[in-house]
Write a protein that holds these residues in place. Sequence first.
Motif, mmCIF file in Angstrom:
data_model
loop_
_atom_site.group_PDB
_atom_site.id
_atom_site.type_symbol
_atom_site.label_atom_id
_atom_site.label_comp_id
_atom_site.label_asym_id
_atom_site.label_seq_id
_atom_site.Cartn_x
_atom_site.Cartn_y
_atom_site.Cartn_z
ATOM 1 N N PHE A 102 -47.164 33.288 -31.383
ATOM 2 C CA PHE A 102 -45.986 34.121 -31.632
ATOM 3 C C PHE A 102 -45.799 35.155 -30.524
ATOM 4 N N GLN A 103 -46.903 35.583 -29.906
ATOM 5 C CA GLN A 103 -46.792 36.495 -28.769
ATOM 6 C C GLN A 103 -46.125 35.795 -27.587
ATOM 7 N N VAL A 104 -46.405 34.512 -27.417
ATOM 8 C CA VAL A 104 -45.740 33.748 -26.351
ATOM 9 C C VAL A 104 -44.241 33.698 -26.604
ATOM 10 N N LEU A 105 -43.856 33.437 -27.854
ATOM 11 C CA LEU A 105 -42.427 33.392 -28.186
ATOM 12 C C LEU A 105 -41.767 34.736 -27.916
ATOM 13 N N LYS A 106 -42.460 35.821 -28.204
ATOM 14 C CA LYS A 106 -41.923 37.150 -27.930
ATOM 15 C C LYS A 106 -41.761 37.377 -26.426
ATOM 16 N N CYS A 107 -42.738 36.903 -25.656
ATOM 17 C CA CYS A 107 -42.663 37.054 -24.201
ATOM 18 C C CYS A 107 -41.491 36.258 -23.619
ATOM 19 N N VAL A 108 -41.220 35.095 -24.192
ATOM 20 C CA VAL A 108 -40.085 34.297 -23.736
ATOM 21 C C VAL A 108 -38.791 35.068 -23.935
ATOM 22 N N GLU A 109 -38.642 35.684 -25.097
ATOM 23 C CA GLU A 109 -37.432 36.456 -25.377
ATOM 24 C C GLU A 109 -37.328 37.661 -24.448
ATOM 25 N N GLU A 110 -38.442 38.344 -24.191
ATOM 26 C CA GLU A 110 -38.423 39.506 -23.306
ATOM 27 C C GLU A 110 -38.114 39.112 -21.871
ATOM 28 N N SER A 111 -38.431 37.878 -21.498
ATOM 29 C CA SER A 111 -38.157 37.410 -20.139
ATOM 30 C C SER A 111 -36.725 36.921 -19.972
ATOM 31 N N GLY A 112 -35.919 36.977 -21.027
ATOM 32 C CA GLY A 112 -34.532 36.549 -20.944
ATOM 33 C C GLY A 112 -34.357 35.052 -20.984
ATOM 34 N N LEU A 113 -35.405 34.341 -21.390
ATOM 35 C CA LEU A 113 -35.327 32.887 -21.479
ATOM 36 C C LEU A 113 -35.036 32.463 -22.916
ATOM 37 N N THR A 114 -34.634 31.231 -23.088
ATOM 38 C CA THR A 114 -34.350 30.677 -24.419
ATOM 39 C C THR A 114 -35.382 29.601 -24.731
ATOM 40 N N ALA A 115 -36.042 29.770 -25.877
ATOM 41 C CA ALA A 115 -37.062 28.799 -26.276
ATOM 42 C C ALA A 115 -36.423 27.431 -26.498
ATOM 43 N N ASP A 116 -37.082 26.401 -26.010
ATOM 44 C CA ASP A 116 -36.563 25.050 -26.181
ATOM 45 C C ASP A 116 -37.304 24.331 -27.301
ATOM 46 N N CYS A 117 -36.971 23.081 -27.493
ATOM 47 C CA CYS A 117 -37.568 22.299 -28.579
ATOM 48 C C CYS A 117 -39.076 22.152 -28.396
ATOM 49 N N LYS A 118 -39.519 21.978 -27.162
ATOM 50 C CA LYS A 118 -40.942 21.803 -26.913
ATOM 51 C C LYS A 118 -41.727 23.037 -27.296
ATOM 52 N N LEU A 119 -41.179 24.219 -26.972
ATOM 53 C CA LEU A 119 -41.878 25.460 -27.291
ATOM 54 C C LEU A 119 -41.964 25.657 -28.804
ATOM 55 N N TYR A 120 -40.845 25.433 -29.486
ATOM 56 C CA TYR A 120 -40.852 25.566 -30.945
ATOM 57 C C TYR A 120 -41.805 24.549 -31.583
ATOM 58 N N THR A 121 -41.814 23.337 -31.058
ATOM 59 C CA THR A 121 -42.699 22.312 -31.610
ATOM 60 C C THR A 121 -44.166 22.697 -31.432
ATOM 61 N N SER A 122 -44.487 23.262 -30.262
ATOM 62 C CA SER A 122 -45.861 23.713 -30.034
ATOM 63 C C SER A 122 -46.222 24.850 -30.980
ATOM 64 N N LEU A 123 -45.261 25.745 -31.225
ATOM 65 C CA LEU A 123 -45.513 26.846 -32.157
ATOM 66 C C LEU A 123 -45.732 26.314 -33.573
ATOM 67 N N ILE A 124 -44.921 25.338 -33.974
ATOM 68 C CA ILE A 124 -45.099 24.719 -35.295
ATOM 69 C C ILE A 124 -46.452 24.026 -35.379
ATOM 70 N N SER A 125 -46.843 23.351 -34.315
ATOM 71 C CA SER A 125 -48.133 22.665 -34.295
ATOM 72 C C SER A 125 -49.289 23.660 -34.393
ATOM 73 N N THR A 126 -49.139 24.820 -33.756
ATOM 74 C CA THR A 126 -50.178 25.846 -33.837
ATOM 75 C C THR A 126 -50.330 26.346 -35.268
ATOM 76 N N CYS A 127 -49.193 26.615 -35.920
ATOM 77 C CA CYS A 127 -49.249 27.047 -37.324
ATOM 78 C C CYS A 127 -49.847 25.955 -38.201
ATOM 79 N N ALA A 128 -49.529 24.694 -37.883
ATOM 80 C CA ALA A 128 -50.055 23.575 -38.672
ATOM 81 C C ALA A 128 -51.570 23.502 -38.556
#
Length: 765
Positions: free
Chosen positions: A161-187
């Motif tokens: 989740f810290q990575v996702l926050k860093c992506v937003e702070e960097s002005g980037l938009t999370a893509d499907c791969k990033l969300y999928t990796s985050l879901i996999s981490t929670c899983a």
Amino acid sequence: MESSFSVKPRPVSVITCRGSPYRRIVRAIGATGNEDSGDKRSHRDAGAFQRHKPTSMPSSFDPVEKNVNDSRNPSWQLRVYNQLLGEGRLNDCIELLEDLEETGLLDMDKIYHVRFFEVCRKLKAVKQAFQFTKLIPNPTLSTFNMLMSVCTSAQDSEGAFQVLKCVEESGLTADCKLYTSLISTCARSGKVDIMFKVFHEMINAGVEPNVHTYGALIDGCAKTGQLAKAFGAYGILRSKNVKPDRVVFNALITACGQSGEVDRAFDVLAEMQAEAQPVDPDHITIGALMKACAGTGQIDRAKDVYNLIRKYGIQGTARLYTIALNSCCRHGDDWDFACRIYDDMIKKGVEPDEVFISALIDVAGHAGKVDAAFEILQEARAKGMHIGIISYSSLMGACSNARDWQKALQLHDDINRLNLKRTVPMMNALITALCDADQLKLAMNILSEMRDAGLCPNAISYSVLVVASEKKDDIDTGLMLLSQAKNDGIALNLVMCRCLVSMCLKRFQAACQFPESVISLTTGRVQLNSKWTSLALMVYREILKGGAAPTAGELSQVLGCLKLPLDASLRSRLTENLVASTSSSSGENLYALVDGFGEYDPRALSLVEEASSLGVLPLVSFKESPIVVDTRTMQVHTAEVYLLTVLKGLKYRLAAGAKLPNVTILVTTEKAQIQTSAGQKTITIAGRVSQAIASMLRRLGLLYIGNESFGKIRINGVTIRKWLQPKINSPFNQKAIDLNSSLRHLGSGISRQQLKIRTGYFSLG
């Protein structure tokens, strides 16, 4: 927007300068100034580098052999960095890069980012991955995806989740791969609810999930056994017209297996083959199906699944064949099938690993094939396979299962000769083999050897030894083991309790042949004065202190140690302290006035009351009429004391002025064959517990109605009342005296308390 990972100059601290030898070398070689001091420092730190550098480092890396003025050469520093990274020394790599950044020599474009993140992923080094990312001037979305993969490997959901926050702070938009990796981490972290929350946020952000996303969702549900949610995610996949792949189907089958839904798992397999383009199962599919079948005990069905390997031409892996062994060969008669699995594995060119060899040895042990187990190990060693303690532990278990203590000792000597690190389970297997062969002395020596080697014996170690001491009726060894277990912080378990109390009961019953040695009447009340009774109670209390609930078996043994000897002279002495003469020719009815009713030590009744409160025995409701006392599932001592406890409760109700109901006692019966003139005939007779209860009631002089061979006897409430209120003649004035005046006084006191409660009067006095 400025990136949150923009490079910021950091001051050099003294502590930082004392970090790794590589940092000191880089600073030393790059130093300029006084020639003498510079040369001395350069050569001194270069020597330090030589002391710490790996032997595999090329000679061109040696600073002594290079010109110190060439030490600022970036290519040389990059080679040092690559060497450190190859050794997995991530902290040294970070320190080296930070030094280069401070001196303005760092060029992250020349650093291969993928390799560093790959090493972090293997080592699950989340902290170092974040530090490396901060050194990148303008990280891209690909960089954050690699960082997310490190968090996924380490199952670090907070870092993800810290990575996702860093992506937003960097002005980037999370893509499907990033969300999928985050879901996999929670899983992988087992956080299913958070996983679905991320999925919904992904949808709301306008990012379309793909088949890998749904696979991660289903995999997370499978890991936690939430089958309904797994099929819910699969339904969403179908509604979005996303074509499922083999990974999705495998995850569904795994979820079915963990939930015990084997038939549903095979439905998923059929659905795989019913696709427009059929999806053939792979080794993961077969492994999941076999584990599902084995989890529900369907061994034959697991063997049918194994045959699918040949049908679909699956080569498989060592893990697949290990699953096949564990799923299809759980019994001793499966040795032939295990050999077939091994042959198939070799024919397909799959090299067995140590885990497979250990599983095969375990099957051989359960089949009693100890010689075959040793041959398997020798063959593996002959092929150059690394054989560690896992395989030797399995071989020791095979010796234990076959009860071959001599081979177990031989194997133990081999392990010591090879200087392998011994484990507690392996030593427990050796102790078990020795104890099964009545080699208690040798087993005690192994226990001492464990302690000398720094191994901590566990509850299994002590349980096996205590069972062996009971088999040899060696209570001294059993008590010594109990003392050692307490010193090692091992809580007494039910097995140890049962064995120790059994030995105490045997000695107590032998001592009861001389009643005077176990009975104390000096205090005016009946109480057992036996060390075996005290010891049994101490062991029983240790069980309760450890938080374990005793079973009816242990309770019955302890109650047996509290049973008064059945001696006529002793029983007459129990009542002679109460009166000098009675109104009848016998004093049997006076047992109602004796604590424990002359059958058991009064502490026995307290134990039964405590056991009922713990749920070990059922509670009796005194509000019912008749009161039903079910002794059909109890052992002799438990049934006797249980009935006496009910009589004790009725005694208090009588003192309170209540009317006593009838008591129905359910007892055990047995079937027996007798020879008659007409041939064999089956009759119903009273069981052992029934006979014991009937005998006790006759000793107490408490009349009952019915025959115990019918499975039920009854005692009238009037009979119980008369039995609880015997009348005794005074030897001085021959006037009838009621010894129950104390009971009536107790009853009037209870009545006064009830009146005060009803009127709202409470007193602590």
